[in-house]
Every structure is written in C-alpha cells, then in structure tokens.
Design a protein around this motif. Structure first.
Motif, short mmCIF file in Angstrom:
data_model
loop_
_atom_site.label_atom_id
_atom_site.label_comp_id
_atom_site.label_asym_id
_atom_site.label_seq_id
_atom_site.Cartn_x
_atom_site.Cartn_y
_atom_site.Cartn_z
N LEU A 1 0.83 -1.21 0.00
CA LEU A 1 0.00 0.00 0.00
C LEU A 1 0.86 1.26 0.00
N ALA A 2 1.89 1.27 0.82
CA ALA A 2 2.77 2.45 0.88
C ALA A 2 3.49 2.63 -0.45
N GLY A 3 4.01 1.56 -1.03
CA GLY A 3 4.71 1.65 -2.31
C GLY A 3 3.83 2.14 -3.43
N GLU A 4 2.56 1.75 -3.42
CA GLU A 4 1.63 2.18 -4.46
C GLU A 4 1.38 3.68 -4.44
N THR A 5 1.64 4.35 -3.33
CA THR A 5 1.44 5.80 -3.25
C THR A 5 2.65 6.57 -3.76
N GLU A 6 3.73 5.85 -4.07
CA GLU A 6 4.95 6.39 -4.65
C GLU A 6 5.64 7.49 -3.82
N PRO A 7 5.92 7.19 -2.56
CA PRO A 7 6.74 8.13 -1.79
C PRO A 7 8.17 8.06 -2.30
N GLU A 8 9.03 8.95 -1.85
CA GLU A 8 10.43 8.89 -2.25
C GLU A 8 11.15 7.72 -1.59
N PHE A 9 10.72 7.36 -0.37
CA PHE A 9 11.26 6.17 0.28
C PHE A 9 10.29 5.64 1.32
N VAL A 10 10.43 4.36 1.61
CA VAL A 10 9.64 3.69 2.64
C VAL A 10 10.62 3.24 3.72
N ALA A 11 10.30 3.56 4.97
CA ALA A 11 11.15 3.20 6.10
C ALA A 11 10.48 2.08 6.90
N PHE A 12 11.21 1.00 7.09
CA PHE A 12 10.68 -0.13 7.84
C PHE A 12 11.11 -0.02 9.30
N SER A 13 10.12 -0.01 10.19
CA SER A 13 10.36 0.11 11.63
C SER A 13 9.88 -1.18 12.31
N PHE A 14 10.77 -1.78 13.12
CA PHE A 14 10.41 -3.04 13.75
C PHE A 14 11.32 -3.32 14.94
N SER A 15 10.93 -4.31 15.74
CA SER A 15 11.72 -4.72 16.90
C SER A 15 12.68 -5.84 16.49
N LYS A 16 13.61 -6.15 17.37
CA LYS A 16 14.56 -7.25 17.10
C LYS A 16 13.83 -8.57 16.88
N GLU A 17 12.73 -8.76 17.58
CA GLU A 17 11.96 -10.00 17.45
C GLU A 17 11.38 -10.16 16.05
N GLU A 18 11.18 -9.07 15.35
CA GLU A 18 10.60 -9.10 14.00
C GLU A 18 11.66 -9.07 12.90
N SER A 19 12.94 -9.18 13.27
CA SER A 19 14.01 -8.98 12.29
C SER A 19 14.02 -10.00 11.15
N ASN A 20 13.76 -11.27 11.41
CA ASN A 20 13.73 -12.26 10.33
C ASN A 20 12.61 -11.96 9.34
N GLN A 21 11.44 -11.66 9.87
CA GLN A 21 10.30 -11.30 9.04
C GLN A 21 10.62 -10.04 8.25
N ALA A 22 11.26 -9.07 8.89
CA ALA A 22 11.59 -7.81 8.23
C ALA A 22 12.54 -8.02 7.06
N LYS A 23 13.54 -8.84 7.23
CA LYS A 23 14.49 -9.10 6.13
C LYS A 23 13.77 -9.68 4.92
N GLU A 24 12.86 -10.61 5.17
CA GLU A 24 12.10 -11.21 4.08
C GLU A 24 11.23 -10.17 3.37
N VAL A 25 10.54 -9.35 4.14
CA VAL A 25 9.65 -8.34 3.56
C VAL A 25 10.46 -7.29 2.80
N ILE A 26 11.57 -6.86 3.34
CA ILE A 26 12.40 -5.86 2.66
C ILE A 26 12.95 -6.42 1.35
N SER A 27 13.37 -7.66 1.36
CA SER A 27 13.85 -8.30 0.13
C SER A 27 12.73 -8.38 -0.90
N TRP A 28 11.56 -8.80 -0.48
CA TRP A 28 10.39 -8.87 -1.36
C TRP A 28 10.05 -7.48 -1.91
#
Length: 171
Positions: free
Chosen positions: A103-130
C-alpha cells in the motif's frame, strides 16, 4: 553501504557532519526557530513528528518522514500528507508486513522506512527483500526505536539513526 539519515531529537543532540550522512531528520518538537536556522550543511532537512506535513513549508524543510496510523486507511493518510507538502520529499514509516509495504509503495513516496523490533528482524528481512524486488522506490531501516547490530545486513538504501546512537554505532 547504506547512507545515514541522522535524527535530531533535542537541541542538545550532536550534529555530525560525515559523508555517510545524506540528510538530517528533525522532530517538530524542536520548534520553528531551531529548525529554520538548522545548518543542514548542504544536505536535505526532513521533518518528522506532530504536524510535520503542515509545518514543512513554514519551517523551510525539504520534506517529511510520515508515520501513518496503521489502524486507519493507509493510502488516504499518505495521499493527504503528499498533498500538504507538494513535490517535497516524502518518506513513509511502516511495519514489516507485505500488505503495508504494498500500500505504501503504491502511493509512490520517495522512500519507505521499515520500523520493527529485534523479534521481527527475520520477518523484516524477508519483507524488505520482497519489497526491493517489487518496487524501485528506495527503502530505509528505521532504527529510531531500536538499534540493530546487524543493520548492514538489511538491503536498504538508508539507515535512520538517532544522533545519540551514531557515534557508538561505529560510524
């Protein structure tokens, strides 16, 4: 290596001048006088915090980092922020979930910042790669709330870090 966005939270925070820093992020709570006179050293100056979109022009900022309420319609909030700041830089802070990233990407901002806790780091890496495979929009690792020792292992263009953490981060 990602570039840094240095967050200034208080007027007493150290303002580092380093080639690795591409921009400064100033909280609106610092006030108009401080922000308007802030020497960004020929780098971009972004606002964040309460009423950042409304104050962007008045405070002579180059843009904002917008953190939407994820319980409200995301696109509507981002589009409103874009309308308020016009053609200035818009960064959007989201959690590391595909739905929000899409949803954020579809609005075409200049950048998207991912904010998360250490517990979410594995999930975050996958989502950022995707996200990077799907969008050409730049991404950032938001370490305002929590500093990650393995920050360089995330495939992002920027790392947002508080001034108080910058020196100890090994920069």
């Amino acid at each position: 290596m990602p570039k840094f966005i240095l967050k200034i939270n208080q007027s007493t925070d150290a303002v580092y001048d380093d080639d690795a820093i591409c921009c400064y992020l100033l909280d609106t709570s610092l006030g108009k006088e401080f922000i308007s006179k802030f020497n960004a050293q020929d780098k971009m100056k972004l606002l964040c915090g309460k009423n950042a979109a409304e104050l962007c022009g008045e405070y002579q900022a180059d843009g904002i980092l917008f953190e939407p309420d994820l319980k409200q319609p995301l696109k509507v909030q981002i589009k409103k922020a874009r309308t308020q700041i016009g053609k200035k830089v818009l960064g959007v802070v989201i959690c590391p979930r595909r739905h929000e990233a899409m949803l954020a990407g579809e609005t075409e901002p200049e950048f998207v910042a991912f904010s998360f806790s250490k517990e979410e780091s594995n999930q975050a890496k996958e989502v950022i790669s995707w996200y990077n495979e799907l969008f050409l929009i730049q991404s950032a690792l938001d370490m305002e709330k929590e500093v990650l020792a393995d920050a360089a292992s995330y495939d992002t263009d920027f790392i947002i870090i508080n001034s108080r953490d910058y020196k100890d981060f090994g920069c």
